[in-house]
Scaffold this motif. Sequence first.
Motif, PDB file in Angstrom:
ATOM      1  N   CYS A   1      57.872  66.791  33.831  1.00  0.00           N
ATOM      2  CA  CYS A   1      58.822  65.835  33.281  1.00  0.00           C
ATOM      3  C   CYS A   1      60.020  66.553  32.688  1.00  0.00           C
ATOM      4  CB  CYS A   1      58.149  65.005  32.193  1.00  0.00           C
ATOM      5  SG  CYS A   1      57.553  65.984  30.825  1.00  0.00           S
TER       6      CYS A   1
ATOM      7  N   ALA B   1      53.433  69.836  32.908  1.00  0.00           N
ATOM      8  CA  ALA B   1      53.979  68.557  33.350  1.00  0.00           C
ATOM      9  C   ALA B   1      55.299  68.838  34.022  1.00  0.00           C
ATOM     10  CB  ALA B   1      54.162  67.626  32.166  1.00  0.00           C
TER      11      ALA B   1
ATOM     12  N   CYS C   1      56.007  66.280  26.107  1.00  0.00           N
ATOM     13  CA  CYS C   1      54.566  66.035  26.025  1.00  0.00           C
ATOM     14  C   CYS C   1      53.793  67.349  25.901  1.00  0.00           C
ATOM     15  CB  CYS C   1      54.088  65.232  27.225  1.00  0.00           C
ATOM     16  SG  CYS C   1      54.456  65.996  28.809  1.00  0.00           S
TER      17      CYS C   1
ATOM     18  N   ASN D   1      51.040  65.324  35.342  1.00  0.00           N
ATOM     19  CA  ASN D   1      50.718  65.866  34.024  1.00  0.00           C
ATOM     20  C   ASN D   1      49.303  66.420  34.096  1.00  0.00           C
ATOM     21  OD1 ASN D   1      52.662  63.522  33.656  1.00  0.00           O
ATOM     22  ND2 ASN D   1      52.686  64.376  31.594  1.00  0.00           N
TER      23      ASN D   1
ATOM     24  N   CYS E   1      54.294  60.930  26.933  1.00  0.00           N
ATOM     25  CA  CYS E   1      55.277  61.490  27.862  1.00  0.00           C
ATOM     26  C   CYS E   1      56.193  60.336  28.249  1.00  0.00           C
ATOM     27  CB  CYS E   1      54.602  62.083  29.090  1.00  0.00           C
ATOM     28  SG  CYS E   1      55.786  62.762  30.262  1.00  0.00           S
TER      29      CYS E   1
HETATM   30 ZN    ZN Z   1      56.178  64.828  29.643  1.00  0.00          ZN
END
Ligand code: ZN
Lengths: 130, 172
Positions: A86, A84, A91, A70, A106
């Motif tokens: 993810c 990020a 996030c 991140n 996150c």
């Molecule tokens: Zn995230």
Amino acid sequence: MSDAKYYPRWRRDVILLAAVVVLAAALQFSVFKAGTQASEAVVTAHGETVVRLALGTDTIYTYEFEEETNEIVVENGGVFIRRANCKGQDCVRQGRIDRAGQSIVCLPHKLIIELAMTDANEPEIDIIVR
Amino acid sequence: MKNNRTLAKRLTTQAMLVAAAVVLGGIERLIPPFFPAMPGVKIGLANLATLAALYWLGEIPAIAIAVARILLGTFLFASVSALPYALAGGVLAWAVMCVGRRVFGVPGVSLLGAVAHNLAQICVSVWLLDSTVLFMYIPFLTIIACATGFVLGFVMLNLDNHIRKTSLLTNI
Ligand SMILES: [Zn+2]
């Protein structure tokens, strides 16, 4: 099955609605004390504090854990996650925060950025009892 | 009397509710989360199936339908990591609605279910993230749940009015 059994109980339902809304609103206003300026961002991952970033200086901090990253940007007294890797990118979409008490989460990376006042009275928490 | 016909009808109704709930959950997934910090917090369309099952079939079928639709929905549309949130939300909402319907009408019960659903999700997040920051979201999410829950309660009342004009729920 008789309809009377669950026919709307209007008075009760409306009272319930009002009560819950008032309670939640009261909680909301007591929790967020009218936007105090934050002074640092506390980055926590997997339950442990990773870094504390002062909001006074613009920086970019890249959080890395195994394959998870991140990119945390501190800019003009606020924080946001620019990039990020993810799933969902929730996030990144949460945007910028700059008030004490606000946070960016996150979930997939178990990462939290929380804005705090620098407080000298903060209890020491790094004493480990085994 | 529970004869084979009734049993078949109950089973069919349950299967139909599960299918409807999975579709509703899928539709809901298309709507961007209005609160990105907590992807699991939504309008709660799928909870409508639990609500309907509770009133039409009873408490045990309602939890069975809730768990079935959560498992199906998760494996169809989401990742396994979303399962603890969905299960906690679904089960707590069911429990609270079971108790709530003894006291409140449909909109009230629906509201309680929505609030409980959010609370459970926050608690799971707090547990998984090992941080209490998320408790801060409780008031805000509760107010949203009040609105969505109450409105869905009216949807349920309407749905019920229409369904009862048919023979779908007779001898069940
Ligand atoms: Zn995230």
